[in-house]
Design an enzyme around this catalytic site. Structure first.
Site, PDB file in Angstrom:
ATOM      1  CG  ASP A   1      71.884  55.192  15.993  1.00  0.00           C
ATOM      2  OD1 ASP A   1      72.777  56.018  15.151  1.00  0.00           O
ATOM      3  OD2 ASP A   1      70.975  55.525  16.166  1.00  0.00           O
TER       4      ASP A   1
ATOM      5  CG  ASP B   1      71.978  57.861  19.664  1.00  0.00           C
ATOM      6  OD1 ASP B   1      72.790  58.015  18.896  1.00  0.00           O
ATOM      7  OD2 ASP B   1      70.944  57.415  19.026  1.00  0.00           O
ATOM      8  CD  GLU B   2      76.013  56.805  15.524  1.00  0.00           C
ATOM      9  OE1 GLU B   2      76.879  56.708  14.479  1.00  0.00           O
ATOM     10  OE2 GLU B   2      75.675  57.951  15.802  1.00  0.00           O
TER      11      GLU B   2
END
Ligand code: TTP
Ligand code: MG
Length: 385
Positions: A11, A105-106
């Site tokens: 993340d 983002d993960e």
């Protein structure tokens, strides 16, 4: 590592804010708030420098500015964030064939059996983090564990720029002291409901036993008992094996500007379309999801003329659904899009008989994808109209 499976969760740290600091060196080391700077604006994310003052995602901008008056407010540039995201996912793909994106983002990566390529999971995680730092210029935090739930929990324990490994032998030590809101599916509301029943930590939940939990949690008891013991056998499902490919954004507080919501939906659609193309899939249907402040959620779906991976066609369908629903627009907490009824696409064959406009759109998408993955630059920016 003789774990049955090796899962990595990564993340990115203060994602939108880190990209603003990357692009504008004068912002580095300073408290910044990304979001709309108006009376109804909401913080999308705060840089770690601003978090020291109590600023955080989903906070009203006025509150954040009161807590940290020296913070610099920067508007959201979603297209830039999705471009950076595309480059990071390009690096993920080099570390595992099984990458499951959770948001921009993960992601989860299944590293089981990849030791001969990148070494142990810890070595792989180090290399992955270093490559993102060197090639993209931002940092992320990694968690390594034998299942998804623990890997995700681990990545959050040492932010920013952390690397946390939780092996099966660590579970009895790490889990019990944590609050039950760390369990996947237990939010603040359920947490509050369970607290007066003596269930505050994961240890409390373990002590209650499965039968005791059934009285409180009903059918869900087994699921939470498993999580409380670090048992989670859900596989990592990459986009190309998924039943649908979706992307959504939560605004924290309700977004009252319909145009702003529509712009976000376009960005989400571009991301979903690019993921379809990357996985060689076409969608026969799309649906949009809208959630309001009271958690009431509606979905609207449409069938496409024929299965497609063309951004413009998916956007036409999503935009149609949004505009139709939007005639009675109410402030929105979450907006999302899913491409569904997926089939393996055969681009060549379709293009032979396709309408010239369709061919043009396919070429445009291919060019955009190529430029995005090679240079991380978006030369072609779609207009919202
Ligand atoms: P997160 O990963 O939750 O947050 P973050 O990356 O900013 O910070 P960290 O992971 O280090 O704690 O979300 C990723 C991005 O999603 C974030 O940069 C901005 C956006 N976002 C919102 O727009 N609204 C929100 O309420 C949240 C939580 C995130
Ligand atoms: Mg993040």
């Amino acid at each position: 590592m003789d774990w049955p499976r090796v899962i990595l969760h990564l993340d990115m740290d203060a994602f939108y804010a880190s990209i603003e600091q990357l692009d504008r060196p004068e912002l580095r080391g300073k408290p910044i708030l990304v979001g709309h700077d108006g009376p109804r604006g909401v913080v999308s994310t705060a840089s770690y420098e601003a978090r020291k003052f109590g600023c955080h995602s989903a906070q009203p901008m006025v509150t954040a500015k009161r807590l940290c008056p020296q913070a610099i407010v920067v508007p959201v540039r979603m297209e830039r964030y999705s471009e950076v995201s595309g480059r990071i996912f390009g690096i993920f793909d080099e570390f595992s064939p099984l990458v499951e994106p959770l948001s921009l983002d993960e992601a989860f990566l299944d590293l089981t059996g990849t030791e001969h390529i990148h070494g142990t999971a810890i070595e792989a995680a180090r290399k992955l983090k270093a490559r993102i730092r060197q090639e993209v210029g931002v940092t992320g935090s990694a968690g390594v564990a034998a299942c998804k739930f623990i890997a995700k929990l681990a990545s959050d324990l040492q932010k920013p720029d952390g690397l946390t490994v939780i092996g099966p032998e660590d579970l009895d030590c790490v889990l019990p002291p944590l609050p039950i809101t760390k369990l996947w599916g237990i939010g603040k509301v359920t947490g509050k409901r369970l607290e007066p029943l003596g269930l505050r930590t994961i240890g409390d939940l373990r002590r209650r036993g499965l039968d005791g939990l059934r009285q409180v949690l009903g059918n869900e008891a087994q699921w939470y008992w498993n999580l409380a013991h670090g048992i989670d056998d859900r596989p990592v499902i990459p986009d190309h094996d998924a039943k649908s490919i979706s992307n959504e954004t939560t605004f924290g507080t309700d977004l009252a500007d319909a145009q702003q919501v529509r712009d976000v939906l376009l960005d989400l659609t571009e991301n979903v379309a690019a993921r379809l193309r990357r996985s060689g899939l076409k969608a026969a249907g799309v649906h949009i999801k809208v959630r309001f402040g009271d958690f009431q959620t509606i979905t609207r779906s449409a069938t496409l003329r024929e299965p497609t991976d063309v951004t413009a066609e998916l956007w036409a369908a999503a935009r149609g659904l949004f505009d139709e629903w939007g005639r009675g627009f109410q402030p929105v907490r979450l907006i999302g899009i899913a491409a569904e009824r997926l089939t393996a696409g055969s681009v060549q064959q379709l293009s032979l008989f396709a309408h010239p406009e369709q061919v043009r759109q396919e070429k445009l998408d291919a060019l955009t994808d190529r430029i995005n993955s090679r240079f991380g630059k978006r030369a072609i920016r779609r207009g919202g109209a």
